[in-house]
Motif scaffolding. Structure first.
Motif, PDB file in Angstrom:
ATOM      1  N   HIS A   1      26.360  32.949  52.502  1.00 14.78           N
ATOM      2  CA  HIS A   1      26.770  32.678  50.965  1.00 14.78           C
ATOM      3  C   HIS A   1      27.204  31.170  51.169  1.00 14.78           C
ATOM      4  O   HIS A   1      27.874  30.649  50.037  1.00 14.78           O
ATOM      5  CB  HIS A   1      28.031  33.574  50.702  1.00 14.78           C
ATOM      6  CG  HIS A   1      27.505  34.895  50.452  1.00 14.78           C
ATOM      7  ND1 HIS A   1      26.919  35.489  49.503  1.00 14.78           N
ATOM      8  CD2 HIS A   1      27.526  36.094  51.354  1.00 14.78           C
ATOM      9  CE1 HIS A   1      26.395  36.659  49.298  1.00 14.78           C
ATOM     10  NE2 HIS A   1      26.679  37.190  50.703  1.00 14.78           N
TER      11      HIS A   1
ATOM     12  N   GLU B   1      38.778  41.648  46.607  1.00 14.80           N
ATOM     13  CA  GLU B   1      37.447  42.208  46.321  1.00 14.80           C
ATOM     14  C   GLU B   1      37.063  43.257  47.536  1.00 14.80           C
ATOM     15  O   GLU B   1      36.469  44.358  47.070  1.00 14.80           O
ATOM     16  CB  GLU B   1      36.492  41.127  46.428  1.00 14.80           C
ATOM     17  CG  GLU B   1      36.553  40.126  45.106  1.00 14.80           C
ATOM     18  CD  GLU B   1      36.559  40.811  43.718  1.00 14.80           C
ATOM     19  OE1 GLU B   1      35.702  41.636  43.608  1.00 14.80           O
ATOM     20  OE2 GLU B   1      37.367  40.374  42.989  1.00 14.80           O
TER      21      GLU B   1
ATOM     22  N   ARG C   1      36.525  47.621  46.953  1.00 10.30           N
ATOM     23  CA  ARG C   1      35.409  48.185  47.121  1.00 10.30           C
ATOM     24  C   ARG C   1      35.601  49.162  48.296  1.00 10.30           C
ATOM     25  O   ARG C   1      34.866  49.755  48.719  1.00 10.30           O
ATOM     26  CB  ARG C   1      34.240  47.291  47.723  1.00 10.30           C
ATOM     27  CG  ARG C   1      33.678  46.355  46.396  1.00 10.30           C
ATOM     28  CD  ARG C   1      33.048  44.991  46.864  1.00 10.30           C
ATOM     29  NE  ARG C   1      32.447  44.430  45.635  1.00 10.30           N
ATOM     30  CZ  ARG C   1      33.047  43.775  44.844  1.00 10.30           C
ATOM     31  NH1 ARG C   1      34.305  43.450  45.108  1.00 10.30           N
ATOM     32  NH2 ARG C   1      32.502  43.193  43.794  1.00 10.30           N
TER      33      ARG C   1
ATOM     34  N   GLU D   1      28.724  45.680  54.542  1.00  9.94           N
ATOM     35  CA  GLU D   1      27.784  45.656  53.226  1.00  9.94           C
ATOM     36  C   GLU D   1      28.965  45.230  52.192  1.00  9.94           C
ATOM     37  O   GLU D   1      28.759  44.295  51.197  1.00  9.94           O
ATOM     38  CB  GLU D   1      27.518  46.948  52.628  1.00  9.94           C
ATOM     39  CG  GLU D   1      26.120  47.549  53.359  1.00  9.94           C
ATOM     40  CD  GLU D   1      26.036  49.226  53.252  1.00  9.94           C
ATOM     41  OE1 GLU D   1      25.376  49.715  53.994  1.00  9.94           O
ATOM     42  OE2 GLU D   1      26.470  49.635  52.353  1.00  9.94           O
ATOM     43  N   ILE D   2      29.938  45.806  52.358  1.00 14.60           N
ATOM     44  CA  ILE D   2      31.129  45.430  51.253  1.00 14.60           C
ATOM     45  C   ILE D   2      31.606  44.060  51.348  1.00 14.60           C
ATOM     46  O   ILE D   2      31.759  43.297  50.513  1.00 14.60           O
ATOM     47  CB  ILE D   2      32.513  46.468  51.602  1.00 14.60           C
ATOM     48  CG1 ILE D   2      31.879  47.749  50.967  1.00 14.60           C
ATOM     49  CG2 ILE D   2      33.633  45.903  50.615  1.00 14.60           C
ATOM     50  CD1 ILE D   2      33.364  48.820  51.338  1.00 14.60           C
TER      51      ILE D   2
ATOM     52  N   ASP E   1      29.858  41.702  52.175  1.00 18.46           N
ATOM     53  CA  ASP E   1      28.575  40.673  51.800  1.00 18.46           C
ATOM     54  C   ASP E   1      29.062  40.587  50.153  1.00 18.46           C
ATOM     55  O   ASP E   1      28.947  39.588  49.646  1.00 18.46           O
ATOM     56  CB  ASP E   1      27.354  41.439  52.143  1.00 18.46           C
ATOM     57  CG  ASP E   1      26.290  40.338  51.549  1.00 18.46           C
ATOM     58  OD1 ASP E   1      26.244  39.426  52.401  1.00 18.46           O
ATOM     59  OD2 ASP E   1      25.464  40.784  50.750  1.00 18.46           O
ATOM     60  N   GLU E   2      29.458  41.831  49.573  1.00 21.25           N
ATOM     61  CA  GLU E   2      29.482  41.628  48.198  1.00 21.25           C
ATOM     62  C   GLU E   2      30.747  41.043  47.844  1.00 21.25           C
ATOM     63  O   GLU E   2      30.889  40.179  46.913  1.00 21.25           O
ATOM     64  CB  GLU E   2      29.936  43.127  47.715  1.00 21.25           C
ATOM     65  CG  GLU E   2      28.540  43.988  47.563  1.00 21.25           C
ATOM     66  CD  GLU E   2      28.784  45.351  47.355  1.00 21.25           C
ATOM     67  OE1 GLU E   2      29.777  45.757  46.553  1.00 21.25           O
ATOM     68  OE2 GLU E   2      28.021  46.311  47.714  1.00 21.25           O
TER      69      GLU E   2
ATOM     70  N   LYS F   1      29.990  37.327  47.896  1.00 17.05           N
ATOM     71  CA  LYS F   1      29.409  36.825  46.974  1.00 17.05           C
ATOM     72  C   LYS F   1      30.543  36.444  45.651  1.00 17.05           C
ATOM     73  O   LYS F   1      30.242  35.259  44.983  1.00 17.05           O
ATOM     74  CB  LYS F   1      28.398  38.013  46.461  1.00 17.05           C
ATOM     75  CG  LYS F   1      27.395  37.402  45.354  1.00 17.05           C
ATOM     76  CD  LYS F   1      26.262  38.263  44.884  1.00 17.05           C
ATOM     77  CE  LYS F   1      25.708  39.216  46.145  1.00 17.05           C
ATOM     78  NZ  LYS F   1      25.037  40.475  45.367  1.00 17.05           N
TER      79      LYS F   1
END
Ligand SMILES: Cc1ncc(COP(=O)(O)O)c(C=O)c1O
Length: 439
Positions: free
Chosen positions: A354, A397, A401, A427-428, A430-431, A434
């Motif tokens: 990112h 964030e 999640r 996975e979380i 990564d979001e 972002k």
């Protein structure tokens, strides 16, 4: 009479409980942990690596009670041991076998331990070990390292979270209500600067009773030779060296940071993970120094007083024995390394994807995510480069999640964390990254 299992548990919603907490709790929280309202949670229960909120949401927990839950939440072995002890009594103040057995076990596990004294919290342990150090050496000043956290006792509050470098070896208190005069008693040096630490110790040797250090200072690893240089300077001058192992004890290795980094202090403070989630802490150390605490057969003026109502209580001691049994199983520390290392490299890799300067600093078992270019910070001042606003967005964030972490603090790995937890967490993350990258 209503079912006792409902005492303290109603059908109130999370929103209702958060409102109530805001009205009845000082600061609306239990201490320093307070998430923004949109991410805030009230926890109903813990299971292994998971926490479940009163509204039934499941989270992967990387706070782990701020460190105590190294064996995971509600480990059946700990529950069984504690349940048995609860039916035999809660606290006696008298000697009891679990407390004696735990002391025996600590002496086997902890390199510096020839004797132990029980206390109840990490703050008690650091405060009273400093007192023992001063009593043993017959000198009143102490030295600590900038950015080191030793709990909230008055001595510990100098040079703890300054926003710029201190005027070493003088530092300001970071708390209101701490007497200014104590500032003359607490010397502060930058972590990881062996030469400077030796200089301060040599210069102030005649007035220094104790040096206290977190061997892994928050997320800063000790530079090779730093702890040994401090050890040698203390030995040279008969100053008591205290390792604050409240975080590192039984976590970095079975023998704590002393084993992991190969330097043995005179005294060590233990708490958090050692007690399987119960409030119990310990000062362990060399007999000669521990003797400063004395016992009641000595005149009161000839001992460093250290007493507490709950010291060595049988429930905490039993939980600690059960936790140690689990931690002594073969392969435990390799597994903690493996899980933590997968997570750390995955997080840093996600940062690069990112375009964010993300560092997962510290050790595999306990590390912190920081947003900064410097991948090898050595001091507290180096860490000031961390972009705290990014850290907050990232944490919020993540929480939204399903991962529980505290902004700009630490990830604690437990023996309950699995590879599936790591996959889902990455996975979380990564979001979450972002969102951070989008500003
Ligand atoms: C290294 C260290 N020392 C001491 C303490 C204080 O322990 P307690 O919160 O049990 O008083 C803490 C707490 O986080 C800690 O991290």
């Amino acid at each position: 009479m209503a079912d006792a299992r409902n005492i303290g548990q109603t059908s109130a919603t999370e929103a209702e409980l958060l409102d109530l907490a805001g009205n009845v709790l000082n600061g609306g929280a239990l201490g320093f942990l307070m998430l923004p309202r949109e991410a805030d949670v009230v926890i109903r229960e813990g299971r292994g690596s998971k926490l479940i909120s009163v509204d039934g949401r499941e989270y992967i927990d990387f706070l782990m009670g701020s460190g105590p839950m190294l064996v995971g939440h509600c480990h059946p072995r700990v529950i069984e041991a504690v349940e048995h002890q609860m039916r035999q009594g809660t606290t006696f103040y008298f000697l009891n076998e679990p407390a004696i057995r735990l002391a025996e076990q600590m002496i086997e596990a902890v390199p510096c331990a020839e004797e132990i004294r029980y206390v109840s919290t990490g703050s008690d342990a650091t405060f009273l070990s400093l007192r023992a150090g001063r009593a043993f050496a017959g000198r009143s000043k102490i030295l600590k390292f900038e950015g080191g956290w030793h709990g909230t006792n008055d001595y510990a509050m100098f040079g703890t979270v300054p926003q710029h470098a201190s005027d070493y070896p003088h530092a300001e208190s970071d708390s209101l209500g701490v007497p200014d005069v104590l500032g003359d008693e607490v010397l502060v040096a930058p972590f990881n600067d062996a030469e400077f630490a030796e200089q301060v110790i040599d210069q102030h040797a005649g007035e220094l009773g104790a040096v206290i250090v977190e061997p892994l200072q928050r997320v800063l690893k000790p530079e090779p030779g730093f702890l040994q240089a401090v050890r040698d300077a203390c030995t040279r001058h008969g100053i008591v060296l205290i390792f604050d192992e409240i975080v590192t004890g039984f976590r970095l290795a079975w023998g704590g940071a002393q084993e992991a980094y190969g330097v043995v202090p005179d005294l060590a403070c233990y708490g958090k993970a050692m007690a399987g989630g119960y409030p119990l802490a310990v000062i362990a150390g060399r007999k000669e120094v521990m003797d400063a605490f004395g016992n009641v057969s000595r005149p009161p003026q000839s001992i460093a007083w250290a007493s507490g109502t709950f010291n060595g209580n049988p429930i905490g001691s039993t939980a600690a024995l059960a936790a140690m049994e689990l931690l002594s199983a073969p392969g435990v520390y390799d597994q903690l390394h493996r899980i933590g290392s997968r997570l750390r490299s995955g997080i840093e890799e996600a940062g690069r994807r990112h375009g964010l300067p993300v560092q997962a600093l510290g050790e595999d078992m306990v590390f912190g995510v920081r947003f900064m270019e410097n991948s090898q910070p050595k001091t507290w001042v180096d860490l000031l480069e961390n972009d705290k606003a990014m850290g907050s967005t990232f944490a919020v964030e993540c929480v939204k999640r399903g991962i529980l972490i505290v902004p700009n603090e630490k990830f604690y790995i437990s023996i309950a964390h699995t590879d599936e937890d790591v996959d889902r967490t990455l996975e979380i993350i990564d979001e979450a990254l972002k969102v951070v990258a989008a500003g």
